[in-house]
Design a protein around this motif. Structure first.
Motif, PDB file in Angstrom:
ATOM      1  N   UNK A 153      36.642 -19.847  -8.755  1.00  0.00           N
ATOM      2  CA  UNK A 153      36.832 -18.480  -8.237  1.00  0.00           C
ATOM      3  C   UNK A 153      37.565 -18.440  -6.903  1.00  0.00           C
ATOM      4  N   UNK A 154      38.392 -19.446  -6.641  1.00  0.00           N
ATOM      5  CA  UNK A 154      39.276 -19.392  -5.483  1.00  0.00           C
ATOM      6  C   UNK A 154      40.532 -18.609  -5.863  1.00  0.00           C
ATOM      7  N   UNK A 155      41.263 -18.150  -4.860  1.00  0.00           N
ATOM      8  CA  UNK A 155      42.537 -17.495  -5.093  1.00  0.00           C
ATOM      9  C   UNK A 155      43.668 -18.404  -4.664  1.00  0.00           C
ATOM     10  N   UNK A 156      44.744 -18.437  -5.429  1.00  0.00           N
ATOM     11  CA  UNK A 156      45.897 -19.281  -5.099  1.00  0.00           C
ATOM     12  C   UNK A 156      47.163 -18.434  -5.104  1.00  0.00           C
ATOM     13  N   UNK A 157      47.873 -18.435  -3.988  1.00  0.00           N
ATOM     14  CA  UNK A 157      49.193 -17.810  -3.908  1.00  0.00           C
ATOM     15  C   UNK A 157      50.217 -18.926  -3.920  1.00  0.00           C
ATOM     16  N   UNK A 158      51.009 -18.992  -4.972  1.00  0.00           N
ATOM     17  CA  UNK A 158      51.954 -20.082  -5.128  1.00  0.00           C
ATOM     18  C   UNK A 158      53.381 -19.561  -5.106  1.00  0.00           C
ATOM     19  N   UNK A 159      54.125 -19.950  -4.085  1.00  0.00           N
ATOM     20  CA  UNK A 159      55.533 -19.585  -3.950  1.00  0.00           C
ATOM     21  C   UNK A 159      56.369 -20.720  -4.524  1.00  0.00           C
ATOM     22  N   UNK A 160      57.182 -20.440  -5.531  1.00  0.00           N
ATOM     23  CA  UNK A 160      57.951 -21.509  -6.159  1.00  0.00           C
ATOM     24  C   UNK A 160      59.205 -20.978  -6.846  1.00  0.00           C
ATOM     25  N   UNK A 161      60.204 -21.857  -6.932  1.00  0.00           N
ATOM     26  CA  UNK A 161      61.404 -21.586  -7.718  1.00  0.00           C
ATOM     27  C   UNK A 161      61.343 -22.291  -9.073  1.00  0.00           C
ATOM     28  N   UNK A 162      60.293 -23.087  -9.295  1.00  0.00           N
ATOM     29  CA  UNK A 162      60.151 -23.811 -10.562  1.00  0.00           C
ATOM     30  C   UNK A 162      59.503 -22.861 -11.565  1.00  0.00           C
TER      31      UNK A 162
END
Length: 244
Positions: free
Chosen positions: A184-193
């Protein structure tokens, strides 16, 4: 439940406004993909959340904490993995990890349990007493991953995490963030892949020219773009091109 809430965020550098009234949330148990072209404002969003750039307008809240009023409590609940590893040449790998543990008040027994597992996963057990100036780009990125997953924040912010990682390390990292989602963690993932993002992210925010061009699940983005079976890359190409 929303872990992180961005409300009407405007921001930038000095008097140059880059973000224009953005609003979005990161939910518990969610991987949110932040995508967009170079210069769209993704880095400005991350710096605003981290407190590096104070917002020109709007609010950033982590649970009950507002970054303007409760900066210390807010930042305690975030782990950050930058695109470019930031390490001290005069500190060994072990000293980096001990420094993170000390700064977050992690008990020694808990530290040893966590670090043993992480070192094993990323195959760095034999590098504990080595200095980072002898590490490859991929190894330095692994150290940043270890530091971020050593403690237990509410939200992880990861910026281009796959750069420099070999295929095995990439899979290990993806497995790790999926595990955090299950916790139940939150993940903000910035990616070009985008092909990888399509497989692992629950929702997406497409940023263009400092504004939200589109947001939602892959199915919702397909409907918005009028591409019933389009990949995330296809949708990105249409919406960014049309937006420009």
């Amino acid at each position: 439940m929303n872990l992180l809430e961005i409300q009407n965020l405007s921001g930038g550098y000095d008097k140059v406004k880059i973000l224009h009234g953005l609003s979005f949330q990161i939910k518990a148990g969610e991987i949110l993909g932040l995508i967009g072209p170079n210069g769209a404002g993704k880095t400005t969003i991350i710096k605003s959340i981290l407190g590096i750039l104070p917002p020109m307008d709007g609010e950033i809240k982590m649970l009950q904490y507002n970054i303007k009023e409760d900066s210390l409590e807010f930042k305690k609940r975030i782990a950050y993995i930058p695109e470019v590893p930031l390490l001290y040449d005069e500190m060994t790998l072990l000293e980096h990890l001990e420094f993170v543990a000390m700064s977050h008040g992690i008990h020694r027994k808990v530290f040893e349990e966590r670090i043993h597992k992480l070192l094993e996963i990323f195959r760095l057990s034999n590098k504990l007493h080595h200095f980072p100036n002898s590490f490859s780009k991929g190894m330095k990125q692994k150290v940043m991953i270890l530091c971020a997953f050593l403690y237990d924040p509410s939200v992880y912010i990861v910026d281009e995490p796959f750069v420099g990682l070999d295929p095995k390390a990439t899979k290990d990292f993806i497995d790790l963030i999926k595990r955090k989602r299950e916790e139940n963690k939150g993940i903000l993932m910035c990616t070009h892949v985008l092909d990888t993002a399509e497989k692992i992210c629950d929702r997406f925010i497409l940023i263009s020219s400092g504004q939200i061009e589109a947001t939602g699940t892959l199915e919702e983005l397909r409907e918005y773009a009028g591409m019933k079976e389009g990949s995330l890359g296809d949708i990105y190409d249409r919406l960014v091109r049309d937006g420009e």
